[in-house]
Scaffold this active site. Structure first.
Site, PDB file in Angstrom:
ATOM      1  N   VAL A 165       0.838  -1.201   0.000  1.00  0.00           N
ATOM      2  CA  VAL A 165       0.000   0.000   0.000  1.00  0.00           C
ATOM      3  C   VAL A 165       0.875   1.255   0.000  1.00  0.00           C
ATOM      4  O   VAL A 165       1.809   1.386   0.794  1.00  0.00           O
ATOM      5  CB  VAL A 165      -0.928   0.013   1.228  1.00  0.00           C
ATOM      6  CG1 VAL A 165      -1.762   1.293   1.255  1.00  0.00           C
ATOM      7  CG2 VAL A 165      -1.851  -1.199   1.204  1.00  0.00           C
ATOM      8  N   VAL A 229       6.138   3.642   0.578  1.00  0.00           N
ATOM      9  CA  VAL A 229       5.295   2.738   1.359  1.00  0.00           C
ATOM     10  C   VAL A 229       4.520   3.526   2.413  1.00  0.00           C
ATOM     11  O   VAL A 229       5.080   4.402   3.081  1.00  0.00           O
ATOM     12  CB  VAL A 229       6.149   1.656   2.053  1.00  0.00           C
ATOM     13  CG1 VAL A 229       5.291   0.729   2.898  1.00  0.00           C
ATOM     14  CG2 VAL A 229       6.943   0.865   1.018  1.00  0.00           C
ATOM     15  N   HIS A 230       3.236   3.213   2.559  1.00  0.00           N
ATOM     16  CA  HIS A 230       2.470   3.788   3.670  1.00  0.00           C
ATOM     17  C   HIS A 230       3.091   3.300   4.976  1.00  0.00           C
ATOM     18  O   HIS A 230       3.468   2.122   5.087  1.00  0.00           O
ATOM     19  CB  HIS A 230       1.005   3.343   3.586  1.00  0.00           C
ATOM     20  CG  HIS A 230       0.101   4.068   4.521  1.00  0.00           C
ATOM     21  ND1 HIS A 230       0.091   3.824   5.878  1.00  0.00           N
ATOM     22  CD2 HIS A 230      -0.833   5.039   4.299  1.00  0.00           C
ATOM     23  CE1 HIS A 230      -0.805   4.598   6.459  1.00  0.00           C
ATOM     24  NE2 HIS A 230      -1.378   5.342   5.525  1.00  0.00           N
ATOM     25  N   PRO A 231       3.205   4.161   5.999  1.00  0.00           N
ATOM     26  CA  PRO A 231       3.825   3.719   7.261  1.00  0.00           C
ATOM     27  C   PRO A 231       3.211   2.447   7.835  1.00  0.00           C
ATOM     28  O   PRO A 231       3.926   1.593   8.377  1.00  0.00           O
ATOM     29  CB  PRO A 231       3.598   4.913   8.193  1.00  0.00           C
ATOM     30  CG  PRO A 231       3.530   6.097   7.279  1.00  0.00           C
ATOM     31  CD  PRO A 231       2.868   5.596   6.028  1.00  0.00           C
ATOM     32  N   GLY A 233       2.029   0.065   6.177  1.00  0.00           N
ATOM     33  CA  GLY A 233       2.339  -1.058   5.295  1.00  0.00           C
ATOM     34  C   GLY A 233       3.804  -1.462   5.347  1.00  0.00           C
ATOM     35  O   GLY A 233       4.214  -2.400   4.650  1.00  0.00           O
TER      36      GLY A 233
END
Length: 338
Positions: A165, A229-231, A233
């Site tokens: 994500v 990257v989303h934190p 994820g």
């Protein structure tokens, strides 16, 4: 004890709870009862013994507390990403131009819509209870899928991918989506991801631009999202990276998140897992912590266990472990060190 097993229909209410809690962008876990119901039925069908090659099968697993029956997470394998419909992503590669007269050669990164990755096996749907983040059970939830692939290799492709994500802020806005996708699909990022989960990835992808998008023409905030990257994820990314997965030139067409890739035979949990036979016992002089699974199909089970493993010798498991794994004396077992 937390046990990973295939999903069953009675998990539906709890699975919907997990869907509500999951990160925006995990489109394979939509908060919709009917869609989740169909997903469970598809998974149950996929465990049919007759399957001998990768196809539309989806193997959905849940992490269950054996004492309370509460689900603490889920994860999934799609045997072939693009079997039922094109699997779209964005290819991020340089577009090169040159002028012999001016002695100039220049490369500009460009994003192109493609479905190059459709023949690969896809890992998706990873979600774990926040209290278990960065624990051995995150490893179990992610890597037990790889042990399942090791046990049933003909069902899966020679390459495995996973989309991580991408970045969005606390308000659910994705700078990448706002700069690109929103101009072609007049929906907020959160709604576009929701529709992708409920309807079809291809349904929205076909509305995206069919010609290359030059990256320098995007706002800087959107450029910064490419491969980011989303934190929330990051753990999913880190686990697979330790397994030997690498980023490549493909990113998600909605949020620009990275795609990880590995050759199936080179993945650590597949290449380095070993098999042994079960020896029931009451006392274990534990010398290490392992991921442990049976090699069953529809009765697949996996746990984390402290064991005394010695190559070439039977593996001693206590009564609780044997019950969790549905094994008995002489049963084959697969394991790998955490």
């Amino acid at each position: 004890m937390l046990v990973l097993r295939p999903v069953v229909l009675t998990d539906l209410p709890q699975l919907q709870r997990l869907a509500r809690e999951s990160l925006v962008g995990i489109t394979s876990l939509p908060d919709d009862r009917e869609c989740l119901h169909d997903k469970i039925l598809d998974s149950c069908t996929s465990f049919e013994p007759s399957v001998q090659s990768p196809g539309p099968e989806s193997y959905f697993f849940v992490l269950e507390d054996s004492a309370t029956r509460r689900l603490a997470g889920c994860s999934e394998i799609l045997a072939m990403a693009g079997f039922s419909e094109p699997y779209y992503s964005l290819r991020n590669r340089n577009f090169n131009s040159a002028s012999r007269e001016l002695n100039i050669e220049h490369g500009v990164p460009a994003l192109s819509l493609c479905h190059d990755l459709g023949s690969h096996t896809l890992l998706r749907g990873f979600h774990i209870d926040p209290t278990l983040v960065r624990t051995a059970y995150s490893e179990l939830l992610s890597r037990a899928r790889l042990l399942f692939i090791a046990a049933h290799a003909p069902r899966f492709a020679d390459g495995v991918i996973s989309e991580i994500v991408g970045f969005s802020n606390d308000d659910g806005h994705s700078p990448f989506w706002d700069a690109l996708g929103k101009h072609f699909i007049d929906l907020p990022y959160v709604e576009a991801e929701r529709l992708c989960g409920l309807e079809s990835r291809a349904f929205l992808a076909e509305l995206m631009p069919q010609y290359p998008i030059y990256v320098p023409m995007l706002p800087q905030a959107a450029q910064d999202c490419i491969g980011r990257v989303h934190p929330d994820g990051q753990e999913a990314f880190d686990i697979l990276e330790r397994e030997g997965f690498q980023t490549n030139s493909y990113v998600d067409l909605f949020d620009g998140g990275p795609t990880l890739y590995a050759r199936t035979g080179g993945i650590r949990s597949i290449a380095q897992s070993v098999t042994a036979t079960v020896k029931p016992g009451s006392s274990i002089d534990a010398r290490g912590r392992y991921l442990l699974c049976n090699d069953s199909l529809e009765n697949y089970r996996a746990i984390v266990a402290d064991l005394d493993y010695r190559a070439g010798q039977p593996l001693t498991l206590d009564t609780e472990m044997c019950a969790a794994l549905k094994v008995s004396e002489g049963s084959p077992i697969r394991l790998i060190a955490l």
